[in-house]
Design an enzyme around this catalytic site. Structure first.
Site: not given
Ligand code: ADP
Length: 396
Positions: A8, A94, A182, A242, A380
């Site tokens: 990832n 990912r 996500h 962000r 994940e």
């Protein structure tokens, strides 16, 4: 025995996992999980075995992890040390953006890699780093099966109204759509719900993935109906750095009256906004909770307010709500944020049990609460490892 590596790759980090597969149909079992962060600028490597033993927690020299390819070499050295004889048969990656076409993981071939590189303008701050990780792994494991798992894939069946913006149709056709991100985390949570609360999985569920990146997803029957994130990973909730939801008029103002160019605005919206920008202190929720200053309270207050607004909006999109699930570093760990989000939500049928919340139990709503509130640690990496296993199975 088969070994699967998961990667990832973020802008300056490389998270990795080594999984073992007993037989082709079995669940991959994590052996090593770790991360190199601050690649190229004071890198640090952390890794632990599945049993919790620390395998690495040490700085690396900037030359030793100058880029993602070097960082991958360090990961492979660690794996060789910790598990001599490990043979990587598959690598799962990912990838933030799969574009409009990818609704499931895909085997990485040179053609697929080229197509994914063409999506870089849609996720300029993530996709190039993800693909740098892929290229490094292709060079390191030319024989292994390499699989791309997309953050957008879980949302590809959104109803049309949640897929579009109010722009002329030509932009939709060019790919200007609400993709949502996500997805690997939401996929994992949907799967866990089938195990721990199948009746909820079948119903209307909002998942709040609250980490450095944060978004919310409304699902029915385990399928995404709407997401707080849209075209880019900027929309929706404010995040560590962000901005979250922003009137596009602000961007016009910055260009026309502040003389800012695209790169400067991107830097502002991706790296200098959100919790960091509002607090002027930190992007990190733990630091903000500990600070106790007005700007820190305001940043937390804004974060919570936007989560509650999304909760209302997504509930309407779902036609009601049966469960709210918290996950991600903040969702899984911050008693305070969970409490603030759920406060005064009796109107929607939600009542938090303070003791269960403090203890971090799986169900943190009261027995009388019509809407169940759960905390489910997300994973994940296992979603990526399962996709790699399935691809190995498909190609025999
Ligand atoms: P990423 O999106 O990088 O994977 P994580 O899911 O690890 O991020 O979440 C990181 C965030 O979780 C940080 O803001 C961190 O402060 C927050 N966090 C972790 N533990 C706690 C805690 N005990 N209390 C409050 N916030 C926490």
């Amino acid at each position: 025995m088969t070994d699967i590596l998961t990667l990832n790759a973020g802008s300056s980090s490389l998270k990795f996992g080594l999984f073992e597969l007993d037989n082709p149909g079995a669940e991959p079992v994590a052996q090593i999980l770790g991360e190199i962060d601050r690649i190229g600028n004071g890198p640090h490597m952390r890794a632990r075995s599945a049993a919790g033993a620390v395998l690495s927690d040490a700085p690396l020299s900037s030359e030793d992890a100058a880029d993602h390819a070097c960082a991958l070499e360090r990961v492979l050295e660690l794996i060789a040390r910790a598990r001599p004889g490990a043979a990587i048969d598959a690598v799962g990656h990912r990838i933030v953006h799969g574009g409009p076409d990818h609704a499931v993981p895909v085997r990485l071939t040179p053609e697929v890699l080229d197509a994914l590189a063409r999506l870089e303008p849609l996720a300029p701050l993530h996709q190039p780093h993800n693909l740098a990780g892929v290229r490094a792994a292709l060079a390191a494991f030319p024989q292994a099966v390499q699989v791309a798992c997309f953050d957008t894939a879980f949302h590809r069946h959104h109803p049309w109204v949640n897929d579009t913006f109010g722009l002329p149709r030509a932009y939709y056709d060019k790919g200007v759509r609400r993709y949502g991100f996500h997805g690997l985390s939401y996929d994992y949570i949907a799967g866990r719900l089938t195990q721990i609360a199948p009746h909820l999985h079948a119903g209307r569920v909002i998942v709040a993935h609250l980490g450095n990146g944060a978004s919310m997803c409304g699902m029915i029957g385990g399928r995404s109906i709407a997401s707080s994130m849209g075209f880019s990973a900027l929309d929706g909730l404010p995040m560590g750095t962000r901005c979250g939801q922003l009137d596009p008029g602000v961007v016009l103002y910055l260009m026309q009256h502040e003389g800012m160019g695209a790169d400067e605005i991107a830097d502002l919206l991706y790296r200098r906004s959100g919790l960091l920008g509002v607090s002027g202190l930190s992007h990190d929720m733990r630091e903000l909770e500990a600070a106790g200053t007005d700007p820190a309270y305001q940043a937390i207050g804004y974060f919570v307010f936007r989560i509650r607004r999304e909760l209302g909006g997504l509930s309407a999109a779902l036609g009601g709500l049966d469960a709210l699930v918290f996950c991600g570093g903040i969702g899984e760990n911050s008693v305070h944020i969970r409490q603030k989000v759920c406060e005064g939500m009796g109107w929607i049928g939600m009542e938090l049990d303070e003791l269960r919340n403090r203890r971090g139990e799986t169900v943190i709503s009261t027995d009388l609460s019509r809407v169940r509130v759960l905390v489910i640690p997300t994973d994940e990496e296992i979603v990526i490892a399962r996709a790699a296993r399935d691809m190995l199975g498909q190609i025999g």
